[in-house]
Enzyme design. Structure first.
Site, PDB file in Angstrom:
ATOM      1  N   ASP A  64       7.681 -44.271  20.796  1.00 27.75           N
ATOM      2  CA  ASP A  64       8.330 -44.879  21.950  1.00 27.75           C
ATOM      3  C   ASP A  64       9.265 -43.861  22.584  1.00 27.75           C
ATOM      4  O   ASP A  64       9.522 -42.792  22.015  1.00 27.75           O
ATOM      5  CB  ASP A  64       9.055 -46.179  21.584  1.00 27.75           C
ATOM      6  CG  ASP A  64      10.234 -45.993  20.642  1.00 27.75           C
ATOM      7  OD1 ASP A  64      10.286 -44.964  19.936  1.00 27.75           O
ATOM      8  OD2 ASP A  64      11.103 -46.876  20.601  1.00 27.75           O
ATOM      9  N   TYR A  66      12.381 -41.597  24.177  1.00 26.78           N
ATOM     10  CA  TYR A  66      13.751 -41.267  23.784  1.00 26.78           C
ATOM     11  C   TYR A  66      14.684 -42.335  24.342  1.00 26.78           C
ATOM     12  O   TYR A  66      14.495 -42.835  25.456  1.00 26.78           O
ATOM     13  CB  TYR A  66      14.155 -39.900  24.331  1.00 26.78           C
ATOM     14  CG  TYR A  66      13.364 -38.746  23.762  1.00 26.78           C
ATOM     15  CD1 TYR A  66      13.443 -38.411  22.413  1.00 26.78           C
ATOM     16  CD2 TYR A  66      12.541 -37.969  24.579  1.00 26.78           C
ATOM     17  CE1 TYR A  66      12.730 -37.339  21.894  1.00 26.78           C
ATOM     18  CE2 TYR A  66      11.824 -36.891  24.066  1.00 26.78           C
ATOM     19  CZ  TYR A  66      11.918 -36.584  22.724  1.00 26.78           C
ATOM     20  OH  TYR A  66      11.211 -35.529  22.214  1.00 26.78           O
ATOM     21  N   PHE A  77       7.413 -36.739  23.639  1.00 31.07           N
ATOM     22  CA  PHE A  77       8.017 -35.495  23.161  1.00 31.07           C
ATOM     23  C   PHE A  77       8.758 -34.710  24.253  1.00 31.07           C
ATOM     24  O   PHE A  77       9.464 -33.752  23.953  1.00 31.07           O
ATOM     25  CB  PHE A  77       6.987 -34.571  22.481  1.00 31.07           C
ATOM     26  CG  PHE A  77       6.456 -35.106  21.190  1.00 31.07           C
ATOM     27  CD1 PHE A  77       7.214 -35.051  20.028  1.00 31.07           C
ATOM     28  CD2 PHE A  77       5.197 -35.679  21.126  1.00 31.07           C
ATOM     29  CE1 PHE A  77       6.728 -35.554  18.833  1.00 31.07           C
ATOM     30  CE2 PHE A  77       4.690 -36.194  19.933  1.00 31.07           C
ATOM     31  CZ  PHE A  77       5.463 -36.127  18.795  1.00 31.07           C
ATOM     32  N   HIS A 186       4.006 -35.435  10.978  1.00 31.29           N
ATOM     33  CA  HIS A 186       4.792 -35.462  12.214  1.00 31.29           C
ATOM     34  C   HIS A 186       5.674 -34.217  12.280  1.00 31.29           C
ATOM     35  O   HIS A 186       6.151 -33.720  11.244  1.00 31.29           O
ATOM     36  CB  HIS A 186       5.668 -36.715  12.240  1.00 31.29           C
ATOM     37  CG  HIS A 186       6.253 -37.024  13.571  1.00 31.29           C
ATOM     38  ND1 HIS A 186       7.424 -36.445  14.018  1.00 31.29           N
ATOM     39  CD2 HIS A 186       5.832 -37.843  14.574  1.00 31.29           C
ATOM     40  CE1 HIS A 186       7.690 -36.904  15.220  1.00 31.29           C
ATOM     41  NE2 HIS A 186       6.750 -37.749  15.595  1.00 31.29           N
TER      42      HIS A 186
END
Length: 224
Positions: A64, A66, A77, A186
């Protein structure tokens, strides 16, 4: 809420007519009226608008947006210019340096990748300020699953980069043997040393695209 204005519209429009989307729309609209929500409403669908379906070469999935001010702008990202580079993105840049010799840019603005054909899709497209995953299980996952499935149906070489367990669960949506599915840990500082560093995904993606007769992705983000 903003809208989708390119070739994604015809693909995604059946979702707009489904009951879950009406509930999602009403929920999100009420949240923007009563809470601080990111990204700005006009930017919700930027991943689609910046990367038309016809241009998609690679899919990178996030969770989701920031949830701090002036960061999120609709691409996973990526942060708007003027923000510190988030820790996960720093690790992505390190991997790009190690794989391809890319220099470390002074910003975390990744729109260039979207322009290069990288669909940078969060699986949840909105979030309440300072509350991660606050818009989870409201319908966005069903909407973005439909988008992932639409990409999977395309008959040309496409790379899916699935980083971390939430992204890797989306592998169940991928059935096209002509695509390349890459999995790794990740890039978060909590897990990057457990398989993200050294994964080789960016080099593998470009080799796969070139083998399929497509231009490789220019992963270098320039300084601002």
């Amino acid at each position: 809420m903003g809208g989708i204005s390119n070739d994604w519209l015809s693909v995604m429009s059946p979702e707009f007519a489904k009951p879950y989307y009406k509930q999602l729309f009403d929920f999100v609209q009420a949240e923007y009226k009563t809470q601080t929500i990111f990204p700005p409403a006009k930017d919700i669908f930027n991943a689609f608008n910046y990367t038309p379906l016809a241009n998609v070469k690679c899919v990178i999935l996030g969770q989701d947006p920031y949830h701090n001010f002036n960061q999120a702008h609709g691409l996973c990202f990526s942060v708007l210019p003027g923000n510190d580079i988030p820790p996960s993105l720093k690790n992505i840049y390190k991997e790009l340096h190690d794989e391809l010799g890319c220099s470390f840019p002074n910003n975390g603005y990744l729109k260039k990748w979207a322009d290069e054909g990288v669909l940078m899709l969060n699986t949840i497209l909105t979030v309440r300020a300072h509350t991660a995953l606050s818009h989870q299980n409201r319908g966005w996952e069903q909407f973005t699953d439909a988008a992932i499935s639409a990409v999977d149906r395309i008959d040309r070489p496409i790379v899916f980069m699935l980083w971390g367990r939430p992204a890797q669960k989306k592998k169940l949506l991928l059935h096209n043997p002509g695509h390349l599915v890459l999995e790794a840990a990740h890039p978060s500082p909590l897990s990057a040393n457990s398989g993200f560093f050294g994964c080789g995904h960016f080099k593998k993606a470009n080799e796969f695209l070139q083998a399929g007769g497509l231009e490789p992705i220019d992963w270098q983000i320039e300084d601002i």
